[in-house]
Scaffold this motif. Structure first.
Motif, PDB file in Angstrom:
ATOM      1  N   ARG A 321     -17.616  66.820  84.755  1.00  0.00           N
ATOM      2  CA  ARG A 321     -18.814  66.849  83.023  1.00  0.00           C
ATOM      3  C   ARG A 321     -19.673  67.600  83.750  1.00  0.00           C
ATOM      4  NH1 ARG A 321     -17.607  62.375  80.345  1.00  0.00           N
ATOM      5  NH2 ARG A 321     -16.466  60.083  81.626  1.00  0.00           N
ATOM      6  N   GLU A 322     -20.244  68.774  84.828  1.00  0.00           N
ATOM      7  CA  GLU A 322     -21.064  69.719  84.544  1.00  0.00           C
ATOM      8  C   GLU A 322     -21.008  71.095  84.434  1.00  0.00           C
ATOM      9  OE1 GLU A 322     -22.712  68.755  88.358  1.00  0.00           O
ATOM     10  OE2 GLU A 322     -22.173  66.914  88.071  1.00  0.00           O
ATOM     11  N   VAL A 323     -19.441  70.973  84.253  1.00  0.00           N
ATOM     12  CA  VAL A 323     -19.530  72.515  83.493  1.00  0.00           C
ATOM     13  C   VAL A 323     -19.422  72.494  82.221  1.00  0.00           C
ATOM     14  CG1 VAL A 323     -17.274  73.969  83.962  1.00  0.00           C
ATOM     15  CG2 VAL A 323     -17.730  72.330  85.664  1.00  0.00           C
ATOM     16  N   GLU A 324     -20.209  73.344  81.875  1.00  0.00           N
ATOM     17  CA  GLU A 324     -19.677  74.185  80.560  1.00  0.00           C
ATOM     18  C   GLU A 324     -18.980  74.980  80.217  1.00  0.00           C
ATOM     19  OE1 GLU A 324     -23.603  74.547  79.625  1.00  0.00           O
ATOM     20  OE2 GLU A 324     -24.206  72.519  79.206  1.00  0.00           O
ATOM     21  N   GLU A 325     -18.337  75.516  78.981  1.00  0.00           N
ATOM     22  CA  GLU A 325     -17.235  76.876  78.500  1.00  0.00           C
ATOM     23  C   GLU A 325     -18.232  78.256  78.818  1.00  0.00           C
ATOM     24  OE1 GLU A 325     -14.014  78.908  77.232  1.00  0.00           O
ATOM     25  OE2 GLU A 325     -14.079  76.682  77.123  1.00  0.00           O
ATOM     26  N   ASP A 326     -17.551  79.283  79.259  1.00  0.00           N
ATOM     27  CA  ASP A 326     -17.839  80.449  80.166  1.00  0.00           C
ATOM     28  C   ASP A 326     -19.210  80.354  80.541  1.00  0.00           C
ATOM     29  OD1 ASP A 326     -16.778  81.918  78.081  1.00  0.00           O
ATOM     30  OD2 ASP A 326     -17.518  82.050  76.409  1.00  0.00           O
ATOM     31  N   GLN A 327     -19.197  79.673  81.501  1.00  0.00           N
ATOM     32  CA  GLN A 327     -20.054  79.023  82.498  1.00  0.00           C
ATOM     33  C   GLN A 327     -19.380  79.657  83.792  1.00  0.00           C
ATOM     34  OE1 GLN A 327     -20.950  75.220  83.270  1.00  0.00           O
ATOM     35  NE2 GLN A 327     -22.062  75.732  85.144  1.00  0.00           N
ATOM     36  N   LYS A 328     -20.012  80.781  84.639  1.00  0.00           N
ATOM     37  CA  LYS A 328     -19.750  80.700  86.093  1.00  0.00           C
ATOM     38  C   LYS A 328     -20.026  79.461  86.849  1.00  0.00           C
ATOM     39  CE  LYS A 328     -20.720  84.910  88.841  1.00  0.00           C
ATOM     40  NZ  LYS A 328     -19.226  85.209  88.954  1.00  0.00           N
ATOM     41  N   VAL A 329     -19.327  79.166  87.752  1.00  0.00           N
ATOM     42  CA  VAL A 329     -19.016  77.628  88.598  1.00  0.00           C
ATOM     43  C   VAL A 329     -19.350  78.351  89.883  1.00  0.00           C
ATOM     44  CG1 VAL A 329     -17.865  76.182  89.243  1.00  0.00           C
ATOM     45  CG2 VAL A 329     -18.017  76.836  86.697  1.00  0.00           C
ATOM     46  N   GLU A 330     -19.817  77.991  90.607  1.00  0.00           N
ATOM     47  CA  GLU A 330     -19.658  78.076  92.715  1.00  0.00           C
ATOM     48  C   GLU A 330     -19.276  76.550  92.765  1.00  0.00           C
ATOM     49  OE1 GLU A 330     -23.916  78.381  93.208  1.00  0.00           O
ATOM     50  OE2 GLU A 330     -24.627  80.280  92.594  1.00  0.00           O
ATOM     51  N   TYR A 331     -18.255  77.077  93.736  1.00  0.00           N
ATOM     52  CA  TYR A 331     -17.636  75.597  93.879  1.00  0.00           C
ATOM     53  C   TYR A 331     -17.397  76.049  95.176  1.00  0.00           C
ATOM     54  CZ  TYR A 331     -14.198  79.255  93.231  1.00  0.00           C
ATOM     55  OH  TYR A 331     -12.864  80.533  93.623  1.00  0.00           O
ATOM     56  N   GLU A 332     -16.637  74.649  95.615  1.00  0.00           N
ATOM     57  CA  GLU A 332     -16.238  74.174  96.800  1.00  0.00           C
ATOM     58  C   GLU A 332     -14.719  74.351  96.767  1.00  0.00           C
ATOM     59  OE1 GLU A 332     -15.338  71.829 101.172  1.00  0.00           O
ATOM     60  OE2 GLU A 332     -17.409  71.046  99.673  1.00  0.00           O
ATOM     61  N   PHE A 333     -13.422  75.122  97.347  1.00  0.00           N
ATOM     62  CA  PHE A 333     -12.323  75.023  96.852  1.00  0.00           C
ATOM     63  C   PHE A 333     -11.438  73.822  97.859  1.00  0.00           C
ATOM     64  CE2 PHE A 333      -7.645  76.177  97.201  1.00  0.00           C
ATOM     65  CZ  PHE A 333      -7.158  75.846  95.807  1.00  0.00           C
ATOM     66  N   VAL A 334     -10.846  73.452  97.363  1.00  0.00           N
ATOM     67  CA  VAL A 334      -9.815  72.052  98.013  1.00  0.00           C
ATOM     68  C   VAL A 334      -8.564  72.091  98.121  1.00  0.00           C
ATOM     69  CG1 VAL A 334      -9.800  69.457  99.019  1.00  0.00           C
ATOM     70  CG2 VAL A 334     -11.741  70.628  98.076  1.00  0.00           C
ATOM     71  N   LYS A 335      -7.809  72.068  99.043  1.00  0.00           N
ATOM     72  CA  LYS A 335      -6.055  72.412  99.181  1.00  0.00           C
ATOM     73  C   LYS A 335      -5.840  71.075  98.068  1.00  0.00           C
ATOM     74  CE  LYS A 335      -6.123  75.005 103.356  1.00  0.00           C
ATOM     75  NZ  LYS A 335      -4.876  74.975 103.984  1.00  0.00           N
ATOM     76  N   PRO A 336      -4.552  71.472  96.876  1.00  0.00           N
ATOM     77  CA  PRO A 336      -4.631  69.906  96.876  1.00  0.00           C
ATOM     78  C   PRO A 336      -3.976  68.993  97.418  1.00  0.00           C
ATOM     79  CG  PRO A 336      -2.818  72.013  96.154  1.00  0.00           C
ATOM     80  CD  PRO A 336      -4.041  72.305  97.372  1.00  0.00           C
ATOM     81  N   GLU A 337      -2.826  69.531  98.456  1.00  0.00           N
ATOM     82  CA  GLU A 337      -2.122  68.061  99.042  1.00  0.00           C
ATOM     83  C   GLU A 337      -3.305  67.236  99.397  1.00  0.00           C
ATOM     84  OE1 GLU A 337      -0.011  72.227  99.668  1.00  0.00           O
ATOM     85  OE2 GLU A 337      -2.329  71.872  99.525  1.00  0.00           O
ATOM     86  N   GLU A 338      -4.471  68.468  99.805  1.00  0.00           N
ATOM     87  CA  GLU A 338      -5.806  67.591 100.707  1.00  0.00           C
ATOM     88  C   GLU A 338      -6.733  66.195  99.750  1.00  0.00           C
ATOM     89  OE1 GLU A 338      -7.270  66.611 102.906  1.00  0.00           O
ATOM     90  OE2 GLU A 338      -5.300  67.760 103.971  1.00  0.00           O
ATOM     91  N   ILE A 339      -6.317  67.009  98.516  1.00  0.00           N
ATOM     92  CA  ILE A 339      -6.795  65.936  97.230  1.00  0.00           C
ATOM     93  C   ILE A 339      -5.922  64.733  97.075  1.00  0.00           C
ATOM     94  CG2 ILE A 339      -7.190  66.268  94.868  1.00  0.00           C
ATOM     95  CD1 ILE A 339      -9.832  68.552  95.545  1.00  0.00           C
ATOM     96  N   LEU A 340      -5.016  64.937  96.755  1.00  0.00           N
ATOM     97  CA  LEU A 340      -3.909  64.501  96.065  1.00  0.00           C
ATOM     98  C   LEU A 340      -3.364  63.067  96.994  1.00  0.00           C
ATOM     99  CD1 LEU A 340      -0.330  66.418  94.620  1.00  0.00           C
ATOM    100  CD2 LEU A 340      -2.933  65.248  93.673  1.00  0.00           C
ATOM    101  N   LYS A 341      -4.052  63.819  98.649  1.00  0.00           N
ATOM    102  CA  LYS A 341      -2.855  62.488  99.737  1.00  0.00           C
ATOM    103  C   LYS A 341      -4.672  61.320  99.387  1.00  0.00           C
ATOM    104  CE  LYS A 341      -4.857  63.431 104.036  1.00  0.00           C
ATOM    105  NZ  LYS A 341      -4.180  64.357 105.155  1.00  0.00           N
ATOM    106  N   ASN A 342      -5.819  61.755  99.330  1.00  0.00           N
ATOM    107  CA  ASN A 342      -6.622  60.734  99.042  1.00  0.00           C
ATOM    108  C   ASN A 342      -6.863  59.906  97.544  1.00  0.00           C
ATOM    109  OD1 ASN A 342      -7.176  61.250 101.822  1.00  0.00           O
ATOM    110  ND2 ASN A 342      -8.352  63.095 102.009  1.00  0.00           N
ATOM    111  N   GLN A 343      -5.812  60.405  96.484  1.00  0.00           N
ATOM    112  CA  GLN A 343      -6.407  60.424  95.228  1.00  0.00           C
ATOM    113  C   GLN A 343      -6.191  58.285  94.740  1.00  0.00           C
ATOM    114  OE1 GLN A 343      -8.341  60.877  91.951  1.00  0.00           O
ATOM    115  NE2 GLN A 343      -7.859  62.468  93.125  1.00  0.00           N
ATOM    116  N   LYS A 344      -7.390  58.529  94.661  1.00  0.00           N
ATOM    117  CA  LYS A 344      -7.385  56.756  93.904  1.00  0.00           C
ATOM    118  C   LYS A 344      -8.481  56.477  92.974  1.00  0.00           C
ATOM    119  CE  LYS A 344      -7.035  54.992  99.056  1.00  0.00           C
ATOM    120  NZ  LYS A 344      -7.831  54.582 100.229  1.00  0.00           N
ATOM    121  N   PHE A 345      -8.379  57.651  91.882  1.00  0.00           N
ATOM    122  CA  PHE A 345      -9.104  57.711  91.056  1.00  0.00           C
ATOM    123  C   PHE A 345      -8.897  57.555  89.845  1.00  0.00           C
ATOM    124  CE2 PHE A 345     -12.198  58.070  94.956  1.00  0.00           C
ATOM    125  CZ  PHE A 345     -13.181  56.669  94.208  1.00  0.00           C
ATOM    126  N   HIS A 346      -8.465  57.203  88.577  1.00  0.00           N
ATOM    127  CA  HIS A 346      -8.022  57.633  87.890  1.00  0.00           C
ATOM    128  C   HIS A 346      -8.427  58.677  86.814  1.00  0.00           C
ATOM    129  CE1 HIS A 346      -4.702  54.828  87.650  1.00  0.00           C
ATOM    130  NE2 HIS A 346      -5.632  53.971  88.206  1.00  0.00           N
TER     131      HIS A 346
END
Length: 348
Positions: A321-346
Motif C-alpha cells: 500500500r506504500e508503493v506508487e507507480e514509477d516510484q524508486k523503491v528501497e527494499y530488502e529482498f527475502v527469498k520466496p521459500e522463506e516467505i511461503l514457509k511462514n505465510q499465514k495471511f491472506h
C-alpha cells in the motif's frame, strides 16, 4: 528516537520473487451419499402380515424371506383349484379304467386328460398368486425401518420397509459448468492423477478413496445440466466394506489435484482494482510498476499464477500500500521459500 526507528522499521518494504513448486489444490463440493441399490419393499397382495422374519438394521442375503402376507382370498382359491385338480385326476383314472373295459371311447379319455391339464394350470396359477405372499430379498442388503407390525392388514403395494445394498456407495455432488469443462478437457489426466476423498459430517476423513472413471463404470457424470443452477451432477463411488456409510448421509467431496511446477506467489503480495488483481513489479532500476495478473488457483495463503509473471520478476510483498507507480523503491529482498514457509495471511 526509538519511536522513529520503530516507525521506519514498520514501513520497511520487502521484495520477493515468484516460486516454482509442486502444489496440491483442493476442490470441495457438498455431497449426498446413496446406497448403490436402495428399494422400497412393498406388499404384492392385500392381506394380513402373518410373519416378519427380519429386524430393523439386520443384514440379509439374496433369497431370504422377509415377510409373509396371508390373503384369505388367494389361500381359498389355491385350496379350491388344488381340489379341482385332484378331482380331475380321479376322473381321468376312472375313465381310463372304463376305457380298458371298452366302456368308453378314446375320445372320452382325451377329454378327461384335457380337463386335468386345465385344472392343473389353474392350480399352478393359484400357487403362483399365493407365492406373492412371501416377500423375498432380491439382493444382499440392510433392512431399514419396519412400517408395520405382525398382524397388520396391509394393502397391495403398501411399503413394508426399504432395503439398502451398502457394499458400494454412490456419492453425488454438483459441479459448476466451468469446472466441468476444465475436467472434460483434461479428463484422462484427472482420472490418472486426482485423489478423491470424502469428509464426513464430523469432519473425519473416510479411509477409502473414491473412484471417478465413467469409462470403466466407476462413478458417473449425468447427461444434462440443471438449468436453474448451472451445475451438473457427478458421482464418485466409494467401497464400504465396514458399512460405515449409510444411505442418506451427507458430507464433502474433496478432489485433490497436484499441479507440477506451478508458479506461486503470496496472496499478500497482491491487490485489487476494479475486480482485477495486480502486483507491484520492480524493473532493473528498482522502479515500481503495476502489473495485471490472472489467477489459476487460489490456495489458503498463496495464488497459483496463470499469466502476468515470470519466475525472475521481483515483486513487492510487504508494503504494497506504500508503493506508487514509477516510484524508486528501497527494499530488502527475502527469498520466496522463506516467505511461503511462514505465510499465514491472506491478500490485502
Amino acid at each position: 528516537m526509538h519511536k522513529e526507528e520503530h516507525h521506519e522499521a514498520s514501513h520497511q518494504i520487502l521484495v520477493t520473487s515468484p516460486l516454482v513448486k509442486d502444489v496440491t489444490t483442493t476442490s470441495q463440493y457438498v455431497c449426498q451419499i446413496h446406497s448403490q441399490r436402495h428399494i422400497e419393499v412393498r406388499a404384492l397382495e392385500q392381506g394380513y402380515l402373518e410373519k416378519i422374519a427380519v429386524k430393523e438394521g439386520q443384514q440379509v442375503k439374496a433369497g431370504d424371506v422377509l415377510f409373509s402376507v396371508i390373503p384369505v382370498l388367494y389361500q381359498t382359491r389355491f385350496d379350491a383349484e388344488t381340489a379341482e385338480a385332484k378331482l380331475a385326476q380321479l376322473e381321468l383314472n376312472y375313465t381310463k379304467t372304463l376305457h380298458e373295459k371298452n366302456v368308453v371311447s378314446d375320445k372320452e379319455v382325451a377329454l378327461k386328460e384335457a380337463s386335468l391339464l386345465k385344472a392343473q394350470a389353474k392350480a399352478q396359477q393359484a400357487a403362483a398368486e399365493l407365492n406373492f405372499t412371501k416377500i423375498i430379498a432380491p439382493y444382499d442388503g440392510i433392512i431399514n425401518r419396519l412400517q408395520h407390525q405382525q398382524g397388520s392388514l396391509v394393502e397391495e403395494g403398501e411399503i413394508l420397509t426399504t432395503l439398502s445394498d451398502n457394499s458400494l456407495m454412490w456419492v453425488y455432488f454438483n459441479v459448476p459448468e466451468k469446472a466441468y469443462l476444465e475436467y472434460m478437457a483434461h479428463r484422462k489426466q484427472h482420472v490418472a492423477e486426482d485423489r478423491i476423498e470424502l469428509k464426513l459430517a464430523n469432519q473425519d476423513m473416510y479411509p477409502s478413496p473414491g473412484m471417478l472413471d465413467p469409462e470403466k463404470g466407476k462413478g458417473a457424470i449425468e447427461g444434462q445440466f440443471n438449468n436453474q443452477t448451472g451445475n451438473i451432477a457427478f458421482r464418485a463411488d466409494f467401497s464400504n466394506p465396514d458399512r460405515v456409510l449409510r444411505h442418506g448421509q451427507t458430507g464433502t467431496i474433496m478432489i485433490l489435484r497436484t499441479l507440477k511446477d506451478a508458479l506461486v506467489i503470496p496472496q499478500r503480495a497482491t491487490f485489487e482494482l476494479l475486480d482485477k488483481r495486480y502486483v507491484w513489479v520492480l524493473d532493473k532500476d528498482d522502479m515500481a510498476h503495476q502489473k495485471l495478473i490472472t489467477i489459476k488457483r487460489e490456495l489458503e495463503d498463496i495464488f497459483v499464477i496463470d499469466s502476468g509473471l515470470e519466475v525472475t520478476d521481483r515483486i513487492v510483498f510487504e508494503g504494497v500500500r506504500e508503493v506508487e507507480e514509477d516510484q524508486k523503491v528501497e527494499y530488502e529482498f527475502v527469498k520466496p521459500e522463506e516467505i511461503l514457509k511462514n505465510q499465514k495471511f491472506h491478500a490485502e
